[in-house]
Design an enzyme around this catalytic site. Structure first.
Site, short mmCIF file in Angstrom:
data_model
loop_
_atom_site.label_atom_id
_atom_site.label_comp_id
_atom_site.label_asym_id
_atom_site.label_seq_id
_atom_site.Cartn_x
_atom_site.Cartn_y
_atom_site.Cartn_z
N ARG A 31 0.86 -1.18 0.00
CA ARG A 31 0.00 0.00 0.00
C ARG A 31 0.89 1.23 0.00
O ARG A 31 1.99 1.22 0.56
CB ARG A 31 -0.90 0.00 1.24
CG ARG A 31 -1.83 -1.20 1.33
CD ARG A 31 -2.63 -1.17 2.62
NE ARG A 31 -1.74 -1.08 3.80
CZ ARG A 31 -2.18 -0.88 5.04
NH1 ARG A 31 -3.47 -0.74 5.28
NH2 ARG A 31 -1.32 -0.82 6.05
N GLY A 133 9.31 -22.53 8.22
CA GLY A 133 10.52 -23.12 8.78
C GLY A 133 11.29 -22.08 9.57
O GLY A 133 10.84 -20.95 9.75
N LYS A 189 4.25 -22.15 17.24
CA LYS A 189 5.55 -22.04 17.92
C LYS A 189 5.84 -20.61 18.37
O LYS A 189 6.64 -20.39 19.28
CB LYS A 189 6.67 -22.58 17.04
CG LYS A 189 6.80 -21.94 15.66
CD LYS A 189 7.54 -20.63 15.65
CE LYS A 189 7.42 -19.96 14.29
NZ LYS A 189 7.99 -18.60 14.26
N SER A 252 14.69 -13.03 17.26
CA SER A 252 13.28 -13.38 17.15
C SER A 252 12.41 -12.32 17.80
O SER A 252 12.58 -11.99 18.98
CB SER A 252 13.02 -14.74 17.82
OG SER A 252 11.66 -14.93 18.09
N ARG A 253 11.43 -11.80 17.07
CA ARG A 253 10.54 -10.78 17.63
C ARG A 253 9.69 -11.34 18.75
O ARG A 253 9.43 -10.66 19.75
CB ARG A 253 9.64 -10.23 16.51
CG ARG A 253 10.37 -9.33 15.53
CD ARG A 253 9.54 -9.02 14.32
NE ARG A 253 9.29 -10.23 13.52
CZ ARG A 253 8.65 -10.25 12.37
NH1 ARG A 253 8.16 -9.13 11.87
NH2 ARG A 253 8.47 -11.37 11.70
#
Length: 330
Positions: A31, A133, A189, A252-253
């Site tokens: 957008r 993955g 996960k 990792s957020r």
């Protein structure tokens, strides 16, 4: 051959850069309000990662132009935006040979539908594959080897995506016929990754961290199997593999969200500070609701739901987990 990436976020731009040499033409759609000036003018972004795209990459806010002549279309938008983008695609239409590959990991609220269910609901005749993955964007940008899997109802579609998106020495793809398991592994996960970050931040030790991952994987598997997944899939790349990566990496957020929750920060402030989507936040709500519907116990996920959506303290949450009724391991 043309690749189109729908979604100009960090993951979308990362995958576009990774696949640069696999395609003659690459188009990124977003957008207009999501297209940063440096991306449009200079083909680069600086935050949250520094990503530089090849000059051949086209950036557009015209979806019809983006879809035109694309052999592979990667759907890399937040799960909450999947339905709306698919509705736009429906109005334009796709050719029967075009393949849509979803890379977004999550569950739609309030419907509790997997992304493929949402997509098929809007685009019932689409050639669809799911790619999932352990795919941390920062490591891919740093050209570190990555493995993932491609699932589809149609084996030939999965094989074609595998062939076109594999990058020698950098990005190795496996096919998997279990669409449900691959999707749920990649989605669920994220909740357990938040739990891991939560435990690490308040110094509860590696014993508890290992236990949370193990018990969390058991919860993921119970729910996934109840919904039709092959249990073995949850021990593959999109389940255990993705869980290990996102539940142990500071990149990792979702791990970062858990760490910040444990320090007493509120979820709205955390997400504002991150400046990007952490799908595990909404998925914790979806997972708890799914488990209730299926009459399945998910204490780790329920603990994270409390951490996100209530004022319970970290100590209260851990004590509740540790003092549950004694039972047999399953």
């Amino acid at each position: 051959m043309k690749l189109t990436v729908l979604g100009p976020g960090c993951w979308g731009l990362t995958i576009a850069q990774l696949l640069n040499d696999n395609f003659d033409r690459i188009c990124i759609w977003g957008r207009s309000e999501d297209l940063k000036e440096t991306l449009v003018k200079e083909k680069r972004i600086e935050k949250p990662l520094r990503i530089e795209l090849d000059k051949k990459v086209e950036i557009t806010d015209d979806l019809k132009t983006a879809l035109l002549d694309a052999q592979i279309i990667l759907l890399v938008v937040s799960t909450s935006g999947i339905r709306a983008v698919c509705e736009q695609i429906k109005k334009i239409g796709l050719k029967k040979e075009q393949i849509l590959v979803n890379l977004s990991k999550g569950i739609e609220l309030p419907s509790l539908k997997r992304m493929s269910e949402v997509i098929y609901e809007v685009l019932p005749d689409i050639n669809l594959a799911i790619l999932s993955g352990p795919t941390l964007a920062r490591e891919i940008i740093e050209k570190k080897p990555t493995l993932a899997c491609v699932a589809s109802k149609d084996e030939e579609v999965a094989k074609k995506v595998q062939k076109l998106l594999t990058v020698p020495s950098l990005f190795r793809l496996y096919t998997n016929p279990d669409l449900i398991g691959v999707e749920l592994g990649g989605s669920l996960k994220n909740v357990i990754a938040i739990a891991s970050g939560f435990a690490s931040s308040i110094g509860l030790g590696d014993n508890l961290k290992g236990s949370l991952l193990t018990r969390g994987l058991a919860e993921m598997t119970r729910v996934a199997v109840a919904l039709g997944a092959n249990p073995n899939t949850l021990y593959g790349l999109s389940g255990l593999g993705d869980l290990i990566a996102t539940a142990t990496s500071p990149y990792s957020r979702n791990y970062t969200v858990g760490s910040m929750l444990a320090k007493g920060k509120k979820i709205d402030d955390i997400l504002a500070e991150l400046g990007s989507v952490a799908e595990g936040v909404k998925t914790s709500k979806a997972l708890v609701e799914l488990a209730k519907k299926l009459n399945i116990e998910v204490p780790v996920a329920a603990a994270i739901y409390e951490a996100v959506y209530t004022d319970a303290t970290p100590k209260e949450i851990v004590d509740k987990l540790m003092n549950r009724k004694l039972k047999q391991e399953d």
